[in-house]
Design a protein around this motif. Sequence first.
Motif, PDB file in Angstrom:
ATOM      1  N   PRO A 134       0.837  -1.207   0.000  1.00 49.98           N
ATOM      2  CA  PRO A 134       0.000   0.000   0.000  1.00 49.98           C
ATOM      3  C   PRO A 134       0.870   1.254   0.000  1.00 49.98           C
ATOM      4  O   PRO A 134       1.936   1.285   0.631  1.00 49.98           O
ATOM      5  N   VAL A 135       0.425   2.285  -0.705  1.00 52.37           N
ATOM      6  CA  VAL A 135       1.198   3.523  -0.860  1.00 52.37           C
ATOM      7  C   VAL A 135       0.349   4.710  -0.406  1.00 52.37           C
ATOM      8  O   VAL A 135      -0.851   4.773  -0.696  1.00 52.37           O
ATOM      9  N   LYS A 136       0.979   5.642   0.292  1.00 50.77           N
ATOM     10  CA  LYS A 136       0.314   6.884   0.674  1.00 50.77           C
ATOM     11  C   LYS A 136       0.638   7.947  -0.380  1.00 50.77           C
ATOM     12  O   LYS A 136       1.796   8.335  -0.545  1.00 50.77           O
ATOM     13  N   GLU A 137      -0.374   8.398  -1.096  1.00 49.12           N
ATOM     14  CA  GLU A 137      -0.183   9.405  -2.137  1.00 49.12           C
ATOM     15  C   GLU A 137      -0.553  10.783  -1.577  1.00 49.12           C
ATOM     16  O   GLU A 137      -1.576  11.354  -1.918  1.00 49.12           O
ATOM     17  N   LEU A 138       0.299  11.289  -0.719  1.00 56.78           N
ATOM     18  CA  LEU A 138       0.025  12.548  -0.032  1.00 56.78           C
ATOM     19  C   LEU A 138       1.143  13.561  -0.217  1.00 56.78           C
ATOM     20  O   LEU A 138       0.891  14.761  -0.323  1.00 56.78           O
ATOM     21  N   TYR A 139       2.371  13.085  -0.316  1.00 53.34           N
ATOM     22  CA  TYR A 139       3.520  13.980  -0.301  1.00 53.34           C
ATOM     23  C   TYR A 139       4.231  14.049  -1.652  1.00 53.34           C
ATOM     24  O   TYR A 139       4.256  13.080  -2.412  1.00 53.34           O
ATOM     25  N   VAL A 140       4.830  15.206  -1.886  1.00 53.54           N
ATOM     26  CA  VAL A 140       5.701  15.401  -3.042  1.00 53.54           C
ATOM     27  C   VAL A 140       6.981  16.069  -2.544  1.00 53.54           C
ATOM     28  O   VAL A 140       7.025  16.610  -1.432  1.00 53.54           O
ATOM     29  N   THR A 141       8.003  16.024  -3.375  1.00 51.04           N
ATOM     30  CA  THR A 141       9.218  16.767  -3.071  1.00 51.04           C
ATOM     31  C   THR A 141       9.525  17.702  -4.223  1.00 51.04           C
ATOM     32  O   THR A 141       8.986  17.544  -5.329  1.00 51.04           O
ATOM     33  N   PHE A 142      10.360  18.695  -3.968  1.00 53.04           N
ATOM     34  CA  PHE A 142      10.701  19.704  -4.964  1.00 53.04           C
ATOM     35  C   PHE A 142      12.219  19.811  -5.053  1.00 53.04           C
ATOM     36  O   PHE A 142      12.865  20.217  -4.082  1.00 53.04           O
ATOM     37  N   ARG A 143      12.777  19.450  -6.198  1.00 50.94           N
ATOM     38  CA  ARG A 143      14.227  19.497  -6.388  1.00 50.94           C
ATOM     39  C   ARG A 143      14.535  20.162  -7.730  1.00 50.94           C
ATOM     40  O   ARG A 143      13.819  19.942  -8.709  1.00 50.94           O
ATOM     41  N   LYS A 144      15.608  20.953  -7.746  1.00 51.75           N
ATOM     42  CA  LYS A 144      15.939  21.662  -8.978  1.00 51.75           C
ATOM     43  C   LYS A 144      17.427  21.968  -9.009  1.00 51.75           C
ATOM     44  O   LYS A 144      18.026  22.296  -7.983  1.00 51.75           O
ATOM     45  N   GLU A 145      18.015  21.868 -10.196  1.00 58.52           N
ATOM     46  CA  GLU A 145      19.408  22.260 -10.355  1.00 58.52           C
ATOM     47  C   GLU A 145      19.528  23.780 -10.312  1.00 58.52           C
ATOM     48  O   GLU A 145      18.657  24.499 -10.805  1.00 58.52           O
ATOM     49  N   ILE A 146      20.599  24.247  -9.694  1.00 59.79           N
ATOM     50  CA  ILE A 146      20.856  25.680  -9.632  1.00 59.79           C
ATOM     51  C   ILE A 146      22.211  25.967 -10.257  1.00 59.79           C
ATOM     52  O   ILE A 146      23.036  25.078 -10.452  1.00 59.79           O
ATOM     53  N   SER A 147      22.422  27.239 -10.573  1.00 63.84           N
ATOM     54  CA  SER A 147      23.640  27.685 -11.244  1.00 63.84           C
ATOM     55  C   SER A 147      24.610  28.304 -10.245  1.00 63.84           C
ATOM     56  O   SER A 147      24.230  28.709  -9.145  1.00 63.84           O
ATOM     57  N   GLN A 148      25.848  28.429 -10.655  1.00 68.33           N
ATOM     58  CA  GLN A 148      26.836  29.129  -9.840  1.00 68.33           C
ATOM     59  C   GLN A 148      26.676  30.639  -9.979  1.00 68.33           C
ATOM     60  O   GLN A 148      27.197  31.402  -9.174  1.00 68.33           O
ATOM     61  N   ASP A 149      25.922  31.061 -10.984  1.00 68.29           N
ATOM     62  CA  ASP A 149      25.710  32.481 -11.269  1.00 68.29           C
ATOM     63  C   ASP A 149      24.431  32.966 -10.581  1.00 68.29           C
ATOM     64  O   ASP A 149      23.332  32.525 -10.931  1.00 68.29           O
ATOM     65  N   PRO A 150      24.524  33.881  -9.609  1.00 67.72           N
ATOM     66  CA  PRO A 150      23.325  34.359  -8.901  1.00 67.72           C
ATOM     67  C   PRO A 150      22.278  34.967  -9.829  1.00 67.72           C
ATOM     68  O   PRO A 150      21.072  34.765  -9.626  1.00 67.72           O
ATOM     69  N   GLU A 151      22.717  35.713 -10.838  1.00 68.90           N
ATOM     70  CA  GLU A 151      21.759  36.344 -11.748  1.00 68.90           C
ATOM     71  C   GLU A 151      20.983  35.309 -12.547  1.00 68.90           C
ATOM     72  O   GLU A 151      19.788  35.463 -12.797  1.00 68.90           O
ATOM     73  N   GLU A 152      21.659  34.245 -12.917  1.00 69.47           N
ATOM     74  CA  GLU A 152      20.976  33.177 -13.643  1.00 69.47           C
ATOM     75  C   GLU A 152      19.932  32.506 -12.754  1.00 69.47           C
ATOM     76  O   GLU A 152      18.828  32.192 -13.210  1.00 69.47           O
ATOM     77  N   ASN A 153      20.279  32.293 -11.484  1.00 67.63           N
ATOM     78  CA  ASN A 153      19.312  31.709 -10.549  1.00 67.63           C
ATOM     79  C   ASN A 153      18.128  32.631 -10.317  1.00 67.63           C
ATOM     80  O   ASN A 153      16.981  32.179 -10.229  1.00 67.63           O
ATOM     81  N   LEU A 154      18.401  33.937 -10.212  1.00 69.07           N
ATOM     82  CA  LEU A 154      17.319  34.891  -9.981  1.00 69.07           C
ATOM     83  C   LEU A 154      16.372  34.943 -11.177  1.00 69.07           C
ATOM     84  O   LEU A 154      15.144  34.963 -11.017  1.00 69.07           O
ATOM     85  N   LYS A 155      16.934  34.931 -12.361  1.00 65.50           N
ATOM     86  CA  LYS A 155      16.106  34.983 -13.570  1.00 65.50           C
ATOM     87  C   LYS A 155      15.279  33.704 -13.747  1.00 65.50           C
ATOM     88  O   LYS A 155      14.231  33.735 -14.411  1.00 65.50           O
ATOM     89  N   ALA A 156      15.736  32.597 -13.158  1.00 67.53           N
ATOM     90  CA  ALA A 156      15.003  31.325 -13.275  1.00 67.53           C
ATOM     91  C   ALA A 156      13.768  31.289 -12.389  1.00 67.53           C
ATOM     92  O   ALA A 156      12.898  30.429 -12.557  1.00 67.53           O
ATOM     93  N   ILE A 157      13.670  32.235 -11.444  1.00 69.41           N
ATOM     94  CA  ILE A 157      12.493  32.307 -10.572  1.00 69.41           C
ATOM     95  C   ILE A 157      11.384  33.030 -11.320  1.00 69.41           C
ATOM     96  O   ILE A 157      11.607  34.101 -11.888  1.00 69.41           O
ATOM     97  N   PRO A 158      10.172  32.479 -11.380  1.00 66.82           N
ATOM     98  CA  PRO A 158       9.067  33.165 -12.061  1.00 66.82           C
ATOM     99  C   PRO A 158       8.888  34.595 -11.587  1.00 66.82           C
ATOM    100  O   PRO A 158       9.182  34.937 -10.445  1.00 66.82           O
ATOM    101  N   ARG A 159       8.389  35.436 -12.462  1.00 66.56           N
ATOM    102  CA  ARG A 159       8.378  36.889 -12.267  1.00 66.56           C
ATOM    103  C   ARG A 159       7.750  37.327 -10.952  1.00 66.56           C
ATOM    104  O   ARG A 159       8.310  38.146 -10.218  1.00 66.56           O
ATOM    105  N   LYS A 160       6.574  36.810 -10.613  1.00 67.69           N
ATOM    106  CA  LYS A 160       5.888  37.260  -9.393  1.00 67.69           C
ATOM    107  C   LYS A 160       6.689  36.901  -8.145  1.00 67.69           C
ATOM    108  O   LYS A 160       6.790  37.692  -7.211  1.00 67.69           O
ATOM    109  N   GLN A 161       7.252  35.703  -8.124  1.00 65.34           N
ATOM    110  CA  GLN A 161       8.050  35.304  -6.972  1.00 65.34           C
ATOM    111  C   GLN A 161       9.369  36.068  -6.932  1.00 65.34           C
ATOM    112  O   GLN A 161       9.855  36.432  -5.856  1.00 65.34           O
ATOM    113  N   ARG A 162       9.923  36.348  -8.091  1.00 64.33           N
ATOM    114  CA  ARG A 162      11.159  37.132  -8.155  1.00 64.33           C
ATOM    115  C   ARG A 162      10.942  38.523  -7.574  1.00 64.33           C
ATOM    116  O   ARG A 162      11.814  39.081  -6.898  1.00 64.33           O
TER     117      ARG A 162
END
Length: 350
Positions: A134-162
Amino acid sequence: MESTVVESEAVTVQQLTSADYARWDQFVKDSVDGTFFHLSGWKEVIEQAFGYEVYFLYSERAGRITGVLPLGHVKSVLFGNSLSSVPFCVYGGVIAGDDQSAMTLRQAACRLADKLGVDALELKNRVPSNQGWPVKELYVTFRKEISQDPEENLKAIPRKQRAMVRKGINAGLSGEIVQGCDRFYRIYSESVRNLGTPVMPLKYFQLLREIFGNDCDVLMVTHEGKDIAGVMSFYFRDEVLPYYGGSIPLARNLKGNDFMYWELMRRCGERGIRVFDYGRSKVGAGSYSFKKNWGFTPEPLHYEYYLVKSSTVPEINPNNPKYQMFIKAWQKLPLSIANAIGPMLARKLG
């Protein structure tokens, strides 16, 4: 637990002792499915902070570790009786180099669950085992590659959250890595009280820092010299996992949480960390929406159960209606009282 010999290939199951910590951890770090929560340090943390019985099992063939399964036994009148891989962690389950070792560990865990008479054995898998449990289908995880460049990471964030991140920056917020846990604990304890959750004991956080050393740190966010938010993060291979975070109400208007996670991402990217693991959320919860707003894609977690005394998958989570009255009452407690009795309850959550 006695050694278990399977067929003719001399696969045995042993319990971890301090003499084998180094080779256990090396196996975890070398395994593609290994996680921070499989490390041997959790044995010491769980035993010393909560007094649980732990059963860190490993399979072995010809003197070489071929698989690991860390387990902890949580028994509570309020929250049930379970054997879990791993209590207080979001990932777990069997990691093994071959199918026979994986099956041997699962069988050993099932026998242990039967012997202990638990309600259920819980394996917190990131990937499905395809064993038909039996499996509990309740949880998810969130993982993403990031860059060494801060500006690149900032631009990767959607506009409203940025825009929320920029508001925090423009508010003059600053971040600093701090020693000890006292500053973090003051913020965190107030934050979880406001959510209706008992706070963990301070000793637990102190042990995490002591046992995991440089693989565990605390980032505090301040405004005009006052702490408004903080996050304790774990580091594993080239990943960072912001795991325990909290903030006071003032942080909401200042976008303190948004700034905090951005500051952590910025710092980690610059030091060569490649994966930002935003961690587990319940589907549809506020944290689920918050992480999606950062441009992270939810990945389902596969929590699997071997049922012993329970006839259904346990529902030990805030979505269970029987806990709603408790949560609402806890939110109204004075902070001093919540902090005094919270650790006694939190140790039973697992």
